[in-house]
Design an enzyme around this catalytic site. Sequence first.
Site, mmCIF file in Angstrom:
data_model
loop_
_atom_site.group_PDB
_atom_site.id
_atom_site.type_symbol
_atom_site.label_atom_id
_atom_site.label_comp_id
_atom_site.label_asym_id
_atom_site.label_seq_id
_atom_site.Cartn_x
_atom_site.Cartn_y
_atom_site.Cartn_z
ATOM 1 N N LYS A 123 0.676 -1.085 0.176
ATOM 2 C CA LYS A 123 -0.074 -0.097 -0.043
ATOM 3 C C LYS A 123 0.739 1.104 -0.012
ATOM 4 O O LYS A 123 0.211 2.485 0.149
ATOM 5 C CB LYS A 123 -1.047 -0.023 1.082
ATOM 6 C CG LYS A 123 -1.974 -1.142 1.345
ATOM 7 C CD LYS A 123 -2.957 -0.951 2.531
ATOM 8 C CE LYS A 123 -2.468 -1.085 3.775
ATOM 9 N NZ LYS A 123 -3.486 -0.890 4.914
ATOM 10 N N LYS A 139 2.716 2.212 2.427
ATOM 11 C CA LYS A 139 2.464 3.045 3.741
ATOM 12 C C LYS A 139 3.514 2.259 4.507
ATOM 13 O O LYS A 139 3.894 1.342 4.875
ATOM 14 C CB LYS A 139 1.245 2.428 4.208
ATOM 15 C CG LYS A 139 0.008 3.434 4.493
ATOM 16 C CD LYS A 139 -1.202 2.965 5.225
ATOM 17 C CE LYS A 139 -1.711 3.880 6.109
ATOM 18 N NZ LYS A 139 -3.158 3.527 6.528
#
Length: 128
Positions: free
Chosen positions: A44, A46
């Site tokens: 993601k 992240k």
Amino acid sequence: MKKIITYGTFDLLHWGHIRLLERAKQLGDHLTVAISTDEFNLIKHKEAYHSYEHRKYILEAIKYVDEVIPENDWEQKVKDVANRDIDIFVMGDDWKGKFDFLNEQCEVVYLDRTEGISTSMIKDDLMK
């Protein structure tokens, strides 16, 4: 027994997270929290400050949380709802509409975000 599930990274835990978990638990009897694994966070794009294991440990200590499971991929939500007999899928309203397809399997509830706090805000403040 009414079962609820929610998903998130739950990094840099703050009172907005706790409020979300409290309100989610009020919707039923058993709250499962699926947290993104470190590997899924990489997919993601992240980066969490705390490792999956540390985030799991923190969440397991919260009285509103009955179970913590890993989230490994985007498709897992459909499987989790079916395999765990989930009655209510809960997310913050910043995801409003994104999971409406789950209405075929369970009730989907988007809870209002807590004003004045977010992980992004904490990170921004720390960078100043």
